[in-house]
Design an enzyme around this catalytic site. Structure first.
Site, mmCIF file in Angstrom:
data_model
loop_
_atom_site.group_PDB
_atom_site.id
_atom_site.type_symbol
_atom_site.label_atom_id
_atom_site.label_comp_id
_atom_site.label_asym_id
_atom_site.label_seq_id
_atom_site.Cartn_x
_atom_site.Cartn_y
_atom_site.Cartn_z
ATOM 1 N N LYS A 21 0.841 -1.215 0.000
ATOM 2 C CA LYS A 21 0.000 0.000 0.000
ATOM 3 C C LYS A 21 0.869 1.256 0.000
ATOM 4 O O LYS A 21 0.620 2.186 -0.765
ATOM 5 C CB LYS A 21 -0.921 -0.042 1.223
ATOM 6 N N ARG B 16 -7.799 12.745 12.389
ATOM 7 C CA ARG B 16 -6.358 12.449 12.513
ATOM 8 C C ARG B 16 -5.504 13.722 12.401
ATOM 9 O O ARG B 16 -5.837 14.641 11.668
ATOM 10 C CB ARG B 16 -5.966 11.387 11.478
ATOM 11 N N SER C 78 8.052 9.418 11.903
ATOM 12 C CA SER C 78 6.920 9.207 11.003
ATOM 13 C C SER C 78 7.365 9.257 9.548
ATOM 14 O O SER C 78 7.869 10.275 9.072
ATOM 15 C CB SER C 78 5.860 10.281 11.241
ATOM 16 N N ASP D 39 2.498 -0.782 11.984
ATOM 17 C CA ASP D 39 1.166 -1.186 11.517
ATOM 18 C C ASP D 39 0.808 -2.608 11.946
ATOM 19 O O ASP D 39 -0.303 -3.076 11.683
ATOM 20 C CB ASP D 39 1.098 -1.080 9.985
ATOM 21 N N LYS E 168 -3.828 6.217 14.749
ATOM 22 C CA LYS E 168 -3.916 5.498 13.465
ATOM 23 C C LYS E 168 -5.378 5.506 12.997
ATOM 24 O O LYS E 168 -6.168 6.315 13.455
ATOM 25 C CB LYS E 168 -3.366 4.075 13.650
ATOM 26 N N ARG F 160 -7.114 -3.204 10.040
ATOM 27 C CA ARG F 160 -6.105 -4.110 10.611
ATOM 28 C C ARG F 160 -6.605 -4.791 11.882
ATOM 29 O O ARG F 160 -6.222 -5.922 12.179
ATOM 30 C CB ARG F 160 -4.802 -3.360 10.862
HETATM 31 C C1 S3P Z 1 3.050 4.964 6.207
HETATM 32 C C2 S3P Z 1 3.655 5.370 7.361
HETATM 33 C C3 S3P Z 1 3.176 4.996 8.704
HETATM 34 C C4 S3P Z 1 2.194 3.842 8.640
HETATM 35 C C5 S3P Z 1 1.181 4.011 7.549
HETATM 36 C C6 S3P Z 1 1.865 4.098 6.199
HETATM 37 C C7 S3P Z 1 3.612 5.407 4.912
HETATM 38 O O1 S3P Z 1 2.514 6.112 9.285
HETATM 39 O O2 S3P Z 1 1.536 3.686 9.881
HETATM 40 O O3 S3P Z 1 0.268 2.933 7.531
HETATM 41 O O4 S3P Z 1 3.215 4.858 3.865
HETATM 42 O O5 S3P Z 1 4.467 6.298 4.924
HETATM 43 P P1 S3P Z 1 3.333 7.196 10.179
HETATM 44 O O6 S3P Z 1 4.259 7.887 9.294
HETATM 45 O O7 S3P Z 1 2.252 8.112 10.711
HETATM 46 O O8 S3P Z 1 3.990 6.413 11.266
#
Ligand code: S3P
Length: 439
Positions: A24, A123, A167, A316, A343, A388
């Site tokens: 994804k 969020r 992040s 995740d 999340k 999830r």
């Molecule tokens: C993601 C980063 C993560 C993850 C999300 C996908 C990404 O989030 O939890 O499902 O594709 O960069 P955070 O950057 O908020 O930790």
């Protein structure tokens, strides 16, 4: 019942081989980088899930064309320059889509409104908006959340920014903004976070530096087009990794084509510490990302204290890890995971309620959970609309002592369309209850 639910029968064992659908995170980035490239970008193994399709519609609304190729591939044809969309860009449930797009649009002289579903509208967005303003972007959030209103701003200033949280979404949004800034944008991270943006930018010819410290880009620059092979999503594999450990048969279940980017695979380490046997076979590299097949053996798991430094590398996977802990012997403690509260749902609270509903003793803490493993009864679990959470309880149900009903599962299509079929193919007794049917 006014949303689809699942009923999962306990017992039996999981067996067989499945191919894990596309990643994804990488699929979002294909759309975003494809839309600003100098030539078409083709991606094989693209994930046609609701989240990634929302990002696809957004880049189309900004002037890119996206063609479908045989066998699920896509080709993104970038416009000369992105143009203002006619209406709000709707990212549905996707935090990745909205945050990365905010960074991408911030310096492109375009007015746009970015929004999403009820979960996304709760969020936090200031984590990207505030540093983008320091680069000269003009944007407003709604009490810190979507909708985000971006007003056309001239070229951005580069930024040297130390992120307060590890992040990948913030890092990626700022790197994407840095592509249109004049000079070197440096993003420093307090701990490792996933690095797909850096890898894809490098694969598409942009000058990018990356390391454990974070990443930097020099702008203005545009990625070139080309061809990308999207690996299977480790986060989707996670449900069957846990399912295989808990409820596999005499031979291992096999998950093929799984992306094993080391910034994503903290779960393998954690499950290994718990006594899980997972073998990595046919390790190869595709377009700068490691990929392998996984053989998962049924294992007796024991509870552990999860090392906090592994949290961002498994961010995740905690819903899946929590159900594994509930069926392990002994106590599992997770600390330093407060990010789980922001999340798709508050995953600490929603998982705690769900585990209690199936007879597991848990202690909720501000930054994690303490789980007393042992057994899981049947019962009804509310997924809180979190994909999830739903998939984690589904695989755990194989080891419950009575049927499990999992409510509000429609959002599984945001990341893993076809999950029910894949689970059933491995032998899980899963049945979909559609709205209107007796629960
Ligand atoms: C993601 C980063 C993560 C993850 C999300 C996908 C990404 O989030 O939890 O499902 O594709 O960069 P955070 O950057 O908020 O930790």
């Amino acid at each position: 019942m006014n949303a689809p639910a699942w009923r999962v029968r306990p017992g039996g064992s999981l067996a067989g081989k499945i191919r894990i659908p596309g990643d994804k995170s990488i699929s979002h980035r294909v759309m975003l980088l494809g839309a600003i490239g100098t030539s078409p970008l083709e991606a094989h193994g693209f994930l046609h899930s609701e989240d990634c399709l929302a990002t696809r519609r957004a880049v189309e609304a900004l002037g890119a064309r996206v063609e479908d190729l045989p066998a699920g591939g896509v080709r993104v044809l970038p416009p000369e320059r992105l143009t203002a969309p006619r209406g709000p860009l709707d990212f549905g449930n996707s935090g990745t889509g909205i945050r990365l797009m905010t960074g991408l649009l911030a310096g492109r002289e375009i007015d746009a409104v970015l929004t999403g579903d009820a979960s996304l509208q709760r969020r936090p967005m200031e984590r990207v908006a505030a540093p983008l303003r320091r680069m000269g972007a003009r944007l407003e959030t709604s009490n810190g959340c979507p909708p985000i209103r971006i007003a056309a701003a001239g070229p951005l200033q580069p930024l040297d920014y130390a992120m307060p949280v590890a992040s990948a979404q913030v890092k990626s949004a700022l790197l994407l903004a840095g592509l249109s800034a004049r000079g070197r944008t440096v993003i420093r991270q307090p701990a490792l976070s996933r690095d797909h943006t850096e890898r894809m930018l490098a694969a598409l010819g942009c000058s990018v530096e990356a390391g454990d410290w974070g990443a930097a880009v020099v702008g203005p620059t545009r990625p070139r087009g080309g061809k990308i092979i999207v690996p299977g999503d480790f986060s989707s594999a996670a449900f069957f990794i846990v399912g295989g450990l808990l409820a596999g048969g005499d031979v291992p279940i096999e998950l093929t084509g799984v992306g094993l980017n080391p910034t994503r695979t903290g779960l393998l380490e954690i499950l290994g510490m718990m006594g899980g046997r997972i073998e990595i076979a046919r390790l190869r590299e595709e377009c700068g990302e490691p990929v392998a097949d996984l053989l998962v053996w049924r294992s007796e798991l024991k509870g552990i204290d999860v090392p906090p430094e592994l949290v961002p590398l498994a961010i995740d996977e905690f819903p899946a890890l929590f159900v594994a802990a509930a069926l392990a012997s002994g106590t599992t403690r997770v600390r330093g995971a407060e990010e789980l509260r922001v999340k798709e749902s508050d995953r600490i609270a929603v998982m705690a309620r769900g585990l209690e509903a199936v007879g597991t003793r848990v202690v909720e803490q501000p930054d994690g959970l303490l789980i007393e493993g042992g057994r899981m009864t049947g019962g009804t679990v509310d997924s809180g609309g979190d994909h999830r959470v739903a998939m984690s309880f589904a695989v755990a149900a194989a080891r419950a002592t009575a049927p499990l009903e999992i409510l509000d599962v429609a959002n599984v299509a945001t990341s893993f369309p076809g999950f029910e079929q894949a689970a059933a193919a491995l032998g899980l007794g899963i049945e979909t209850l559609t709205p209107g049917a007796a629960a």
